[in-house]
Write a protein that holds these residues in place. Structure first.
Motif, PDB file in Angstrom:
ATOM      1  N   ASP A   1       0.823  -1.203   0.000  1.00 59.12           N
ATOM      2  CA  ASP A   1       0.000   0.000   0.000  1.00 59.12           C
ATOM      3  C   ASP A   1       0.864   1.263   0.000  1.00 59.12           C
ATOM      4  O   ASP A   1       2.091   1.207  -0.043  1.00 59.12           O
ATOM      5  N   ALA A   2       0.201   2.410   0.045  1.00 52.00           N
ATOM      6  CA  ALA A   2       0.888   3.701  -0.030  1.00 52.00           C
ATOM      7  C   ALA A   2       1.890   3.873   1.113  1.00 52.00           C
ATOM      8  O   ALA A   2       2.971   4.433   0.920  1.00 52.00           O
ATOM      9  N   THR A   3       1.564   3.375   2.297  1.00 48.53           N
ATOM     10  CA  THR A   3       2.485   3.483   3.437  1.00 48.53           C
ATOM     11  C   THR A   3       3.738   2.650   3.193  1.00 48.53           C
ATOM     12  O   THR A   3       4.854   3.089   3.476  1.00 48.53           O
ATOM     13  N   ASP A   4       3.566   1.446   2.638  1.00 48.06           N
ATOM     14  CA  ASP A   4       4.724   0.617   2.304  1.00 48.06           C
ATOM     15  C   ASP A   4       5.619   1.331   1.292  1.00 48.06           C
ATOM     16  O   ASP A   4       6.846   1.311   1.414  1.00 48.06           O
ATOM     17  N   TYR A   5       5.009   1.969   0.294  1.00 46.91           N
ATOM     18  CA  TYR A   5       5.792   2.707  -0.697  1.00 46.91           C
ATOM     19  C   TYR A   5       6.557   3.860  -0.042  1.00 46.91           C
ATOM     20  O   TYR A   5       7.698   4.138  -0.404  1.00 46.91           O
ATOM     21  N   ARG A   6       5.946   4.519   0.937  1.00 42.13           N
ATOM     22  CA  ARG A   6       6.654   5.609   1.639  1.00 42.13           C
ATOM     23  C   ARG A   6       7.864   5.042   2.378  1.00 42.13           C
ATOM     24  O   ARG A   6       8.944   5.634   2.374  1.00 42.13           O
ATOM     25  N   ILE A   7       7.686   3.877   3.012  1.00 41.11           N
ATOM     26  CA  ILE A   7       8.810   3.227   3.704  1.00 41.11           C
ATOM     27  C   ILE A   7       9.909   2.898   2.696  1.00 41.11           C
ATOM     28  O   ILE A   7      11.093   3.174   2.932  1.00 41.11           O
ATOM     29  N   LEU A   8       9.539   2.318   1.569  1.00 41.96           N
ATOM     30  CA  LEU A   8      10.526   1.954   0.544  1.00 41.96           C
ATOM     31  C   LEU A   8      11.277   3.172   0.023  1.00 41.96           C
ATOM     32  O   LEU A   8      12.506   3.132  -0.133  1.00 41.96           O
ATOM     33  N   ARG A   9      10.564   4.268  -0.237  1.00 44.87           N
ATOM     34  CA  ARG A   9      11.216   5.492  -0.720  1.00 44.87           C
ATOM     35  C   ARG A   9      12.245   5.985   0.289  1.00 44.87           C
ATOM     36  O   ARG A   9      13.357   6.364  -0.071  1.00 44.87           O
ATOM     37  N   GLU A  10      11.872   5.981   1.561  1.00 46.47           N
ATOM     38  CA  GLU A  10      12.808   6.434   2.599  1.00 46.47           C
ATOM     39  C   GLU A  10      14.017   5.513   2.693  1.00 46.47           C
ATOM     40  O   GLU A  10      15.154   5.978   2.831  1.00 46.47           O
ATOM     41  N   LEU A  11      13.802   4.206   2.623  1.00 45.47           N
ATOM     42  CA  LEU A  11      14.915   3.259   2.733  1.00 45.47           C
ATOM     43  C   LEU A  11      15.847   3.312   1.537  1.00 45.47           C
ATOM     44  O   LEU A  11      17.057   3.099   1.680  1.00 45.47           O
TER      45      LEU A  11
ATOM     46  N   HIS B   1       5.273   9.538   9.334  1.00 50.11           N
ATOM     47  CA  HIS B   1       4.153   9.791  10.244  1.00 50.11           C
ATOM     48  C   HIS B   1       3.430   8.507  10.640  1.00 50.11           C
ATOM     49  O   HIS B   1       2.208   8.372  10.501  1.00 50.11           O
ATOM     50  N   LEU B   2       4.223   7.546  11.159  1.00 50.89           N
ATOM     51  CA  LEU B   2       3.711   6.270  11.619  1.00 50.89           C
ATOM     52  C   LEU B   2       4.511   5.891  12.858  1.00 50.89           C
ATOM     53  O   LEU B   2       5.669   6.268  12.996  1.00 50.89           O
ATOM     54  N   SER B   3       3.910   5.158  13.779  1.00 48.02           N
ATOM     55  CA  SER B   3       4.637   4.769  14.984  1.00 48.02           C
ATOM     56  C   SER B   3       5.818   3.870  14.613  1.00 48.02           C
ATOM     57  O   SER B   3       5.805   3.175  13.591  1.00 48.02           O
ATOM     58  N   SER B   4       6.837   3.874  15.455  1.00 50.18           N
ATOM     59  CA  SER B   4       8.014   3.040  15.178  1.00 50.18           C
ATOM     60  C   SER B   4       7.642   1.554  15.198  1.00 50.18           C
ATOM     61  O   SER B   4       8.203   0.759  14.435  1.00 50.18           O
ATOM     62  N   THR B   5       6.689   1.166  16.037  1.00 53.15           N
ATOM     63  CA  THR B   5       6.257  -0.234  16.101  1.00 53.15           C
ATOM     64  C   THR B   5       5.596  -0.653  14.790  1.00 53.15           C
ATOM     65  O   THR B   5       5.910  -1.717  14.233  1.00 53.15           O
ATOM     66  N   ALA B   6       4.696   0.186  14.286  1.00 54.08           N
ATOM     67  CA  ALA B   6       4.025  -0.118  13.018  1.00 54.08           C
ATOM     68  C   ALA B   6       5.022  -0.107  11.860  1.00 54.08           C
ATOM     69  O   ALA B   6       4.963  -0.951  10.960  1.00 54.08           O
ATOM     70  N   THR B   7       5.969   0.816  11.917  1.00 56.03           N
ATOM     71  CA  THR B   7       7.005   0.888  10.885  1.00 56.03           C
ATOM     72  C   THR B   7       7.852  -0.375  10.898  1.00 56.03           C
ATOM     73  O   THR B   7       8.126  -0.970   9.849  1.00 56.03           O
ATOM     74  N   ALA B   8       8.268  -0.816  12.079  1.00 58.23           N
ATOM     75  CA  ALA B   8       9.089  -2.029  12.208  1.00 58.23           C
ATOM     76  C   ALA B   8       8.335  -3.254  11.685  1.00 58.23           C
ATOM     77  O   ALA B   8       8.914  -4.103  10.996  1.00 58.23           O
ATOM     78  N   ARG B   9       7.051  -3.345  11.999  1.00 57.81           N
ATOM     79  CA  ARG B   9       6.241  -4.473  11.540  1.00 57.81           C
ATOM     80  C   ARG B   9       6.162  -4.484  10.018  1.00 57.81           C
ATOM     81  O   ARG B   9       6.358  -5.516   9.382  1.00 57.81           O
ATOM     82  N   ARG B  10       5.894  -3.329   9.435  1.00 60.28           N
ATOM     83  CA  ARG B  10       5.785  -3.240   7.974  1.00 60.28           C
ATOM     84  C   ARG B  10       7.134  -3.540   7.305  1.00 60.28           C
ATOM     85  O   ARG B  10       7.191  -4.232   6.290  1.00 60.28           O
ATOM     86  N   ARG B  11       8.216  -2.999   7.863  1.00 61.88           N
ATOM     87  CA  ARG B  11       9.544  -3.248   7.292  1.00 61.88           C
ATOM     88  C   ARG B  11       9.836  -4.747   7.326  1.00 61.88           C
ATOM     89  O   ARG B  11      10.319  -5.304   6.353  1.00 61.88           O
TER      90      ARG B  11
END
Length: 164
Positions: free
Chosen positions: A10-20, A36-46
Motif C-alpha cells: 500500500d501507499a504506506t509501504d511505498y513511503r517506507i521503501l522510498r525512505e529506505l 508519520h507512523l509509529s516506530s512499532t508499526a514501521t518495524a512491523r511493515r519493514r
C-alpha cells in the motif's frame, strides 16, 4: 497497488521503501517520524517487506574512485553458442571474476554485459588477459570505458511510486 505473496503493497509501504532507498540505515523510529507512523508499526511493515523479499537486503554504496578504481569498463561479450551448457559454463566462470561487479544475460547483438572496475588501463589489460579472455566459449569481447557518470540509482524512482 503492487502485490507480493498475495498481500498488497500500500501507499504506506511505498513511503517506507522510498525512505529506505535514500537511507537504508534509517532506524524504525526515524522512518516512523518521516512517514508519520509509529516506530512499532514501521518495524512491523519493514519486517513484512523483508520477509516477502520486497526488501532484498541492505548494502553500503562505495566510492570506487576513492578505493583506487578510477576506470570503469562496460564489457559486451558474445559467445560462440547459446546452448544451455555453454551459457551455464560461462555464467559459472564469470561469477569467479574478481574485477566484475555486474553481469547480465541480455537480448540483442551481444549475449552478456559486464561492468568491470580497474585502477588503470594497464590494469584493464591484465584483467582482459587473465580474466575476460580466459572465460569459456567467448567469441568476441568489446569494451567501452565510462567517461563521466551522469546518474546512478539503486532503484528507478518509478519502482517506488505508489501506482494509485
Amino acid at each position: 497497488m503492487a502485490e507480493t505473496d498475495g498481500k498488497m503493497i500500500d501507499a504506506t509501504d511505498y513511503r517506507i521503501l522510498r525512505e529506505l532507498v535514500h537511507d537504508g540505515r534509517a532506524s524504525d523510529v526515524t522512518l516512523g517520524e518521516r512517514i508519520h507512523l509509529s516506530s512499532t508499526a514501521t518495524a512491523r511493515r519493514r519486517k513484512i517487506l523483508e520477509e516477502d523479499g520486497v526488501i532484498a537486503g541492505y548494502t553500503a554504496k562505495l566510492d570506487m574512485t576513492k578505493l583506487g578504481f578510477s576506470i570503469t569498463a562496460m564489457v559486451s561479450i558474445e559467445l560462440n553458442s547459446q546452448a544451455e551448457q555453454v551459457l551455464n559454463e560461462f555464467e559459472s566462470a564469470v561469477i569467479r571474476c574478481p574485477s566484475m561487479s555486474f553481469c547480465s544475460f541480455v537480448s540483442g547483438e551481444v549475449d552478456f554485459i559486464m561492468i568491470v572496475h580497474v585502477r588503470s588501463f594497464d590494469d584493464y589489460d591484465r584483467v582482459y588477459r587473465k580474466e575476460l579472455s580466459t572465460l569459456p566459449h567467448v567469441a568476441r569481447i568489446r569494451s567501452s570505458f565510462l567517461m563521466r557518470e551522469v546518474a546512478q540509482r539503486s532503484v528507478a524512482p518509478v519502482a517506488i511510486e505508489d501506482p494509485n
